[in-house]
Design a protein around this motif. Structure first.
Motif, PDB file in Angstrom:
ATOM      1  N   ASP A  26       0.826  -1.213   0.000  1.00  0.00           N
ATOM      2  CA  ASP A  26       0.000   0.000   0.000  1.00  0.00           C
ATOM      3  C   ASP A  26       0.860   1.264   0.000  1.00  0.00           C
ATOM      4  OD1 ASP A  26      -2.269  -1.555  -0.002  1.00  0.00           O
ATOM      5  OD2 ASP A  26      -2.809  -1.138   2.099  1.00  0.00           O
ATOM      6  N   ALA A  27       2.058   1.165   0.577  1.00  0.00           N
ATOM      7  CA  ALA A  27       2.977   2.307   0.618  1.00  0.00           C
ATOM      8  C   ALA A  27       3.793   2.426  -0.670  1.00  0.00           C
ATOM      9  CB  ALA A  27       3.904   2.182   1.821  1.00  0.00           C
ATOM     10  N   SER A  64      20.838  -1.396  10.830  1.00  0.00           N
ATOM     11  CA  SER A  64      19.846  -2.134  11.614  1.00  0.00           C
ATOM     12  C   SER A  64      18.556  -2.210  10.799  1.00  0.00           C
ATOM     13  CB  SER A  64      19.574  -1.411  12.929  1.00  0.00           C
ATOM     14  OG  SER A  64      18.879  -0.199  12.683  1.00  0.00           O
ATOM     15  N   PRO A  65      17.662  -3.141  11.127  1.00  0.00           N
ATOM     16  CA  PRO A  65      16.373  -3.175  10.425  1.00  0.00           C
ATOM     17  C   PRO A  65      15.621  -1.843  10.516  1.00  0.00           C
ATOM     18  CG  PRO A  65      16.699  -5.225  11.587  1.00  0.00           C
ATOM     19  CD  PRO A  65      17.822  -4.292  12.028  1.00  0.00           C
ATOM     20  N   ALA A  66      15.688  -1.180  11.654  1.00  0.00           N
ATOM     21  CA  ALA A  66      15.003   0.108  11.800  1.00  0.00           C
ATOM     22  C   ALA A  66      15.612   1.160  10.882  1.00  0.00           C
ATOM     23  CB  ALA A  66      15.047   0.571  13.252  1.00  0.00           C
ATOM     24  N   SER A  99      15.437   4.307   5.874  1.00  0.00           N
ATOM     25  CA  SER A  99      16.040   4.641   4.579  1.00  0.00           C
ATOM     26  C   SER A  99      15.080   4.343   3.436  1.00  0.00           C
ATOM     27  CB  SER A  99      17.349   3.870   4.400  1.00  0.00           C
ATOM     28  OG  SER A  99      18.283   4.254   5.390  1.00  0.00           O
ATOM     29  N   ALA A 100      14.353   3.238   3.536  1.00  0.00           N
ATOM     30  CA  ALA A 100      13.373   2.903   2.491  1.00  0.00           C
ATOM     31  C   ALA A 100      12.264   3.955   2.447  1.00  0.00           C
ATOM     32  CB  ALA A 100      12.783   1.515   2.751  1.00  0.00           C
ATOM     33  N   GLY A 137      13.765   7.177   1.046  1.00  0.00           N
ATOM     34  CA  GLY A 137      14.274   7.084  -0.317  1.00  0.00           C
ATOM     35  C   GLY A 137      15.746   7.411  -0.422  1.00  0.00           C
ATOM     36  N   ALA A 138      16.422   7.465   0.711  1.00  0.00           N
ATOM     37  CA  ALA A 138      17.856   7.746   0.788  1.00  0.00           C
ATOM     38  C   ALA A 138      18.341   7.213   2.134  1.00  0.00           C
ATOM     39  CB  ALA A 138      18.120   9.239   0.688  1.00  0.00           C
ATOM     40  N   ILE A 139      19.635   7.080   2.279  1.00  0.00           N
ATOM     41  CA  ILE A 139      20.151   6.603   3.557  1.00  0.00           C
ATOM     42  C   ILE A 139      19.733   7.594   4.634  1.00  0.00           C
ATOM     43  CG2 ILE A 139      22.232   6.076   4.881  1.00  0.00           C
ATOM     44  CD1 ILE A 139      23.508   5.207   2.188  1.00  0.00           C
TER      45      ILE A 139
END
Length: 92
Positions: A22-23, A71-73, A78-79, A82-84
């Motif tokens: 959805d995102a 880390s996963p967080a 970052s996702a 859209g950037a680190i």
């Protein structure tokens, strides 16, 4: 991409797959393609990727690609950005 079939099953049970799609994210099958630049999944030359796997080394995800361990967080932040990104700065 879920890290395993068990992770995928648990994520789907929690509805996380729907949240991601959805995102606007792509929900993929578990696998190692991007982990080692197989099956056409690779980071383009000169680009950067964020990984939660400590099994990365220079060139593993694509020639002249840069992989940043996070880390996963931090990977999720970052996702979303859209950037680190620094997860500690999210929501401020």
């Amino acid at each position: 991409m879920p890290g395993s079939e068990n992770v995928k099953r648990d994520a789907v049970a929690e509805g996380l797959d729907k949240i991601f799609t959805d995102a606007g994210f792509e929900w993929r099958e578990p696998g190692c393609s991007m982990c080692l630049a197989a099956n056409g999944d690779l980071v383009p030359r000169g680009m950067r990727a964020v990984s939660t796997s400590n099994r990365n080394f220079v060139g593993r995800q694509g020639p002249q690609a840069r992989t940043h361990l996070a880390s996963p967080a931090s990977a999720a932040a970052s996702a979303i950005a859209g950037a680190i990104a620094d997860v500690r700065m999210m929501g401020r």
